[in-house]
Design a protein around this motif. Structure first.
Motif, PDB file in Angstrom:
ATOM      1  N   ARG A 198      -0.393 -11.554  15.456  1.00 22.81           N
ATOM      2  CA  ARG A 198      -0.953 -10.653  16.456  1.00 22.81           C
ATOM      3  C   ARG A 198      -0.756  -9.200  16.033  1.00 22.81           C
ATOM      4  O   ARG A 198      -1.665  -8.373  16.177  1.00 22.81           O
ATOM      5  N   LEU A 199       0.417  -8.888  15.509  1.00 26.76           N
ATOM      6  CA  LEU A 199       0.679  -7.524  15.051  1.00 26.76           C
ATOM      7  C   LEU A 199      -0.280  -7.144  13.937  1.00 26.76           C
ATOM      8  O   LEU A 199      -0.832  -6.026  13.920  1.00 26.76           O
ATOM      9  N   VAL A 200      -0.504  -8.054  12.985  1.00 31.14           N
ATOM     10  CA  VAL A 200      -1.432  -7.767  11.888  1.00 31.14           C
ATOM     11  C   VAL A 200      -2.847  -7.564  12.419  1.00 31.14           C
ATOM     12  O   VAL A 200      -3.577  -6.677  11.957  1.00 31.14           O
ATOM     13  N   SER A 201      -3.247  -8.355  13.416  1.00 32.25           N
ATOM     14  CA  SER A 201      -4.604  -8.198  13.956  1.00 32.25           C
ATOM     15  C   SER A 201      -4.763  -6.852  14.636  1.00 32.25           C
ATOM     16  O   SER A 201      -5.820  -6.220  14.547  1.00 32.25           O
ATOM     17  N   TYR A 202      -3.720  -6.376  15.337  1.00 41.63           N
ATOM     18  CA  TYR A 202      -3.762  -5.043  15.929  1.00 41.63           C
ATOM     19  C   TYR A 202      -3.782  -3.960  14.853  1.00 41.63           C
ATOM     20  O   TYR A 202      -4.470  -2.942  14.985  1.00 41.63           O
ATOM     21  N   ALA A 203      -2.999  -4.185  13.809  1.00 42.47           N
ATOM     22  CA  ALA A 203      -2.798  -3.150  12.800  1.00 42.47           C
ATOM     23  C   ALA A 203      -3.990  -2.985  11.864  1.00 42.47           C
ATOM     24  O   ALA A 203      -4.252  -1.875  11.384  1.00 42.47           O
ATOM     25  N   THR A 204      -4.727  -4.056  11.591  1.00 43.30           N
ATOM     26  CA  THR A 204      -5.759  -4.020  10.547  1.00 43.30           C
ATOM     27  C   THR A 204      -6.775  -2.897  10.730  1.00 43.30           C
ATOM     28  O   THR A 204      -7.017  -2.112   9.797  1.00 43.30           O
ATOM     29  N   PRO A 205      -7.410  -2.738  11.906  1.00 42.71           N
ATOM     30  CA  PRO A 205      -8.375  -1.638  12.033  1.00 42.71           C
ATOM     31  C   PRO A 205      -7.720  -0.261  11.936  1.00 42.71           C
ATOM     32  O   PRO A 205      -8.326   0.688  11.404  1.00 42.71           O
ATOM     33  N   LEU A 206      -6.483  -0.137  12.440  1.00 42.58           N
ATOM     34  CA  LEU A 206      -5.788   1.142  12.347  1.00 42.58           C
ATOM     35  C   LEU A 206      -5.420   1.457  10.901  1.00 42.58           C
ATOM     36  O   LEU A 206      -5.508   2.618  10.469  1.00 42.58           O
ATOM     37  N   MET A 207      -5.019   0.451  10.144  1.00 41.76           N
ATOM     38  CA  MET A 207      -4.681   0.654   8.741  1.00 41.76           C
ATOM     39  C   MET A 207      -5.923   1.016   7.930  1.00 41.76           C
ATOM     40  O   MET A 207      -5.873   1.851   7.020  1.00 41.76           O
ATOM     41  N   ARG A 208      -7.057   0.388   8.277  1.00 45.90           N
ATOM     42  CA  ARG A 208      -8.307   0.707   7.586  1.00 45.90           C
ATOM     43  C   ARG A 208      -8.714   2.164   7.857  1.00 45.90           C
ATOM     44  O   ARG A 208      -9.099   2.899   6.944  1.00 45.90           O
ATOM     45  N   GLU A 209      -8.601   2.571   9.115  1.00 47.91           N
ATOM     46  CA  GLU A 209      -8.931   3.959   9.471  1.00 47.91           C
ATOM     47  C   GLU A 209      -7.976   4.936   8.792  1.00 47.91           C
ATOM     48  O   GLU A 209      -8.387   5.999   8.308  1.00 47.91           O
ATOM     49  N   LEU A 210      -6.691   4.579   8.755  1.00 58.16           N
ATOM     50  CA  LEU A 210      -5.700   5.444   8.107  1.00 58.16           C
ATOM     51  C   LEU A 210      -6.003   5.604   6.620  1.00 58.16           C
ATOM     52  O   LEU A 210      -5.895   6.708   6.072  1.00 58.16           O
ATOM     53  N   ALA A 211      -6.392   4.531   5.956  1.00 55.37           N
ATOM     54  CA  ALA A 211      -6.733   4.619   4.532  1.00 55.37           C
ATOM     55  C   ALA A 211      -7.924   5.555   4.320  1.00 55.37           C
ATOM     56  O   ALA A 211      -7.941   6.346   3.368  1.00 55.37           O
ATOM     57  N   GLU A 212      -8.904   5.487   5.213  1.00 55.71           N
ATOM     58  CA  GLU A 212     -10.091   6.340   5.079  1.00 55.71           C
ATOM     59  C   GLU A 212      -9.743   7.810   5.300  1.00 55.71           C
ATOM     60  O   GLU A 212     -10.195   8.688   4.553  1.00 55.71           O
ATOM     61  N   THR A 213      -8.966   8.097   6.341  1.00 59.36           N
ATOM     62  CA  THR A 213      -8.680   9.499   6.662  1.00 59.36           C
ATOM     63  C   THR A 213      -7.671  10.128   5.707  1.00 59.36           C
ATOM     64  O   THR A 213      -7.746  11.320   5.415  1.00 59.36           O
ATOM     65  N   SER A 214      -6.729   9.319   5.216  1.00 57.32           N
ATOM     66  CA  SER A 214      -5.699   9.854   4.318  1.00 57.32           C
ATOM     67  C   SER A 214      -6.091   9.753   2.851  1.00 57.32           C
ATOM     68  O   SER A 214      -5.501  10.426   2.007  1.00 57.32           O
ATOM     69  N   GLN A 215      -7.045   8.848   2.559  1.00 57.07           N
ATOM     70  CA  GLN A 215      -7.452   8.526   1.182  1.00 57.07           C
ATOM     71  C   GLN A 215      -6.291   7.949   0.371  1.00 57.07           C
ATOM     72  O   GLN A 215      -6.199   8.129  -0.846  1.00 57.07           O
ATOM     73  N   GLN A 216      -5.384   7.250   1.082  1.00 55.12           N
ATOM     74  CA  GLN A 216      -4.219   6.620   0.469  1.00 55.12           C
ATOM     75  C   GLN A 216      -4.136   5.173   0.918  1.00 55.12           C
ATOM     76  O   GLN A 216      -4.618   4.802   1.995  1.00 55.12           O
ATOM     77  N   ALA A 217      -3.518   4.343   0.094  1.00 52.81           N
ATOM     78  CA  ALA A 217      -3.226   2.969   0.499  1.00 52.81           C
ATOM     79  C   ALA A 217      -2.093   2.970   1.521  1.00 52.81           C
ATOM     80  O   ALA A 217      -1.349   3.946   1.653  1.00 52.81           O
ATOM     81  N   ASN A 218      -1.968   1.883   2.269  1.00 55.81           N
ATOM     82  CA  ASN A 218      -0.843   1.754   3.192  1.00 55.81           C
ATOM     83  C   ASN A 218      -0.476   0.289   3.363  1.00 55.81           C
ATOM     84  O   ASN A 218      -1.275  -0.598   3.043  1.00 55.81           O
ATOM     85  N   GLN A 219       0.731   0.039   3.855  1.00 53.44           N
ATOM     86  CA  GLN A 219       1.175  -1.337   4.064  1.00 53.44           C
ATOM     87  C   GLN A 219       2.060  -1.446   5.298  1.00 53.44           C
ATOM     88  O   GLN A 219       2.698  -0.471   5.701  1.00 53.44           O
ATOM     89  N   LEU A 220       2.068  -2.629   5.885  1.00 54.27           N
ATOM     90  CA  LEU A 220       2.871  -2.930   7.067  1.00 54.27           C
ATOM     91  C   LEU A 220       4.005  -3.860   6.640  1.00 54.27           C
ATOM     92  O   LEU A 220       3.760  -4.874   5.974  1.00 54.27           O
ATOM     93  N   VAL A 221       5.234  -3.530   7.041  1.00 54.39           N
ATOM     94  CA  VAL A 221       6.423  -4.228   6.552  1.00 54.39           C
ATOM     95  C   VAL A 221       7.303  -4.630   7.731  1.00 54.39           C
ATOM     96  O   VAL A 221       7.484  -3.841   8.669  1.00 54.39           O
ATOM     97  N   VAL A 222       7.852  -5.847   7.704  1.00 57.64           N
ATOM     98  CA  VAL A 222       8.801  -6.302   8.718  1.00 57.64           C
ATOM     99  C   VAL A 222      10.071  -6.791   8.036  1.00 57.64           C
ATOM    100  O   VAL A 222      10.088  -7.060   6.830  1.00 57.64           O
ATOM    101  N   PHE A 223      11.142  -6.914   8.827  1.00 51.22           N
ATOM    102  CA  PHE A 223      12.384  -7.496   8.332  1.00 51.22           C
ATOM    103  C   PHE A 223      12.325  -9.004   8.503  1.00 51.22           C
ATOM    104  O   PHE A 223      11.972  -9.512   9.573  1.00 51.22           O
ATOM    105  N   ASP A 224      12.685  -9.731   7.448  1.00 50.85           N
ATOM    106  CA  ASP A 224      12.665 -11.192   7.507  1.00 50.85           C
ATOM    107  C   ASP A 224      13.773 -11.752   6.638  1.00 50.85           C
ATOM    108  O   ASP A 224      13.722 -11.654   5.415  1.00 50.85           O
ATOM    109  N   ARG A 225      14.808 -12.293   7.273  1.00 48.69           N
ATOM    110  CA  ARG A 225      15.892 -13.000   6.576  1.00 48.69           C
ATOM    111  C   ARG A 225      16.447 -12.240   5.377  1.00 48.69           C
ATOM    112  O   ARG A 225      16.495 -12.733   4.262  1.00 48.69           O
TER     113      ARG A 225
END
Length: 262
Positions: free
Chosen positions: A87-114
């Motif tokens: 669910r978090l990824v589904s929320y984040a995907t359009p925002l990450m796409r927009e961020l890449a366009e406006t910043s002209q930079q790549a981006n990534q979403l990271v969580v803590f896991d074990r």
């Protein structure tokens, strides 16, 4: 009566005992001794010795003070692998796409896991140049912007549990007081900006995605590079502002009412 008999027929006493312990520890701060656990569950202390030993060996429970048992973040990490993360990824995907366009930079979403910071989504830069990290990559808590943010926006007790789990999965040494002071500075500032310790010429820009309790459930990060062939590209200050705006939107979708730094 028939329903009660069916419940008794399918009981698993050992499993019930383990779940009782986990549910009890989840509701206390500072942990409990074996005797305290037995008293609260109205059982003999000897009944819990083997169960506690197994929970410690499997990484669900830890003994940071020798005789007191506390939950680790393993259950939290397991939960991240299921519906909440999707669910978090589904929320984040359009925002990450927009961020890449406006910043002209790549981006990534990271969580803590074990014990690790794990990349669960990434967006390529829109043009030729950008730094990307593969989905599923495990990165360090200690020397990445994402790791710093995930630690900074947690309570001191949760930080220690995360670090303990990380140390069990790596050969990195414990961190210095200066490291913890830096985490406090990141929390006060609202984001991390640091030279990459993996790639020359890259700056890690990282901001927290906050849950309803004001704690980081994820970090959104940009590995910022200066684009000499794109003079109109946002500079690092403007890129940080765009990143903060994106994570504030994502935090609101995740249920947070906390205002992030600007």
């Amino acid at each position: 009566m028939a329903g009660d008999e069916d419940d008794d027929r399918y009981r698993a006493p050992a499993l019930d005992k383990g779940l009782d312990i986990l549910e009890l520890l989840a509701g206390v701060d500072g942990g409990l001794t074996q005797a305290e656990i037995a008293k609260k569950l109205d059982r003999s202390p000897n009944e819990f010795y083997r169960m506690l030993d197994r929970l410690v060996r499997r990484g669900y429970v830890t003994r940071p003070d020798g005789d007191r048992y506390s939950l680790t973040l393993k259950l939290f990490g397991l939960a991240q692998l299921h519906a909440p993360v999707r669910r978090l990824v589904s929320y984040a995907t359009p925002l990450m796409r927009e961020l890449a366009e406006t910043s002209q930079q790549a981006n990534q979403l990271v969580v803590f896991d074990r014990g690790s910071a794990v990349v669960i989504a990434q967006q390529e830069a829109p043009d030729y140049w950008g730094i990307s990290i593969r989905v599923g990559s495990h990165i360090s808590l200690f020397d990445t912007g994402s790791g710093h943010v995930l630690l900074a926006f947690r309570s001191p007790e949760e930080r220690q549990m995360m670090i303990s789990e990380h140390l069990r999965s790596t050969d990195k040494p414990p961190q210095s007081p200066e490291f913890f002071a830096r985490l406090d500075q990141i929390r006060e500032r609202g984001y991390e900006m640091m030279a990459s310790m993996q790639t020359a010429g890259v700056f890690n820009l990282s901001t927290p995605v906050l849950g309803s309790d004001g704690k980081a459930i994820a970090a959104l990060s940009i590995p910022y590079i200066t684009l000499v062939n794109a003079p109109q590209a946002p500079d690092i200050t403007r890129t940080t502002e765009l990143l903060l705006a994106a994570t504030e939107k994502l935090s609101q979708l995740a249920g947070s009412t906390v205002k992030q730094a600007k």
